[in-house]
Design a protein around this motif. Structure first.
Motif: not given
Length: 291
Positions: A40-46, A64-75
């Motif tokens: 939710l946090g990273n999607l919200g930021m993007i 925004g790219n960092l949030s995308f990478v963090d989302l991918c890392c956790a997933s």
């Protein structure tokens, strides 16, 4: 990828954190909550960066790219880990292990390089404000991001290839909760010297570039760099004799699951423009509900 030379196993077993059912349920609840907040946090930021014109700046493009990478890392890590916490058998196929390490190497390296790029962006903005519009134009930012992703893709291919060219013939039980390089090297019955040199070189380069460019940047960025690289240094820059997999599992949990949750909080809570954009969104929603 095919199995490494002499590898006798078609799958690995992940030991995870504990065999205690009650503790597994507690950890499942905690990590599920952390993962939901991360998504939710990273999607919200993007979405915030994409929809708010005041955030259409280089700094937020990189964020925004960092949030995308963090989302991918956790997933890449959390779903399998959560399933394993509820499973008696914690198996992962050989190809699944290769894929997990490959994707994780991409996102981990991308995080290092993006933190370095964001630090460089702040450095130029503070030290060369007149050149900033030219150095960080839209075209240049897109070029930088393309270079970052190409570099991490190439690097991940090298790391993964080096690791899975090794032979795994003594045991297929990984004392970890995902396929990471240090526990895989400990399982190998091959000479791991070259693979370790490659790993230290790659990680060392990312660490050095990020820490070197991190000075003279904003507090929020220094916080993110310090937390992320502190755990990476702890994990990878130690002699083999000092490895403790039980200890390392918790350090790995911090930078694979917890940090992707913390980054949006760090940058949103310590950044006035992000907070203003978020408040603007809330105001618009309140107005739409009232009308």
């Amino acid at each position: 990828m095919d199995k490494g030379n002499g590898s006798a196993f078609s799958e690995f077993i992940l030991r995870g954190f504990t065999d205690n059912p009650k503790m597994q349920l507690i950890l499942f609840t905690i990590f599920l909550l952390v993962y939901i907040i991360t998504v939710l946090g990273n999607l919200g930021m993007i979405l915030l960066i994409c929809t708010k014109p005041q955030l259409h700046k280089p700094m937020y493009y990189f964020l925004g790219n960092l949030s995308f990478v963090d989302l991918c890392c956790a997933s890449t890590i959390a779903p399998k880990m959560l399933i394993d916490l509820l499973s008696e058998t914690k198996r992962i196929s050989y190809s699944g292990c290769v894929t997990q390490l490959f994707v994780f190497a991409i996102v981990a390296d991308a995080e290092c390089l993006l933190l370095a790029v964001m630090a460089y962006d702040r450095y130029v903005a503070i030290c060369n404000p007149l050149l900033y519009p030219t150095v960080m134009s839209k075209k240049e930012c897109q070029k930088i991001i393309s270079i970052v992703y190409f570099t991490v893709l190439l690097d991940s291919m090298i790391q993964t290839s080096c690791t899975f060219q090794l032979s795994f013939c003594s045991s297929n039980v990984i004392n970890h909760f995902f396929c990471d390089e240090p526990p895989l090297l400990m399982l190998s019955c091959s000479d791991t010297y070259i693979t370790e040199v490659v790993l230290f070189t790659v990680v060392g380069f990312g660490e050095a570039s990020s820490r070197h460019k991190a000075f003279s940047t904003c507090t929020s960025h220094l916080t993110a760099v310090g937390i992320y690289h502190g755990t990476i240094l702890f994990m990878y820059f130690r002699p083999n004799s000092s490895y403790s997999m039980d200890q390392d599992k918790w350090a790995s949990m911090f930078y694979t699951v917890v940090i992707p949750m913390l980054n949006p909080l760090i940058y949103s809570l310590r950044n006035k423009e992000v907070k203003d954009a978020f408040d603007s969104n809330l105001s618009e929603k309140r107005c739409s509900w009232q009308s």
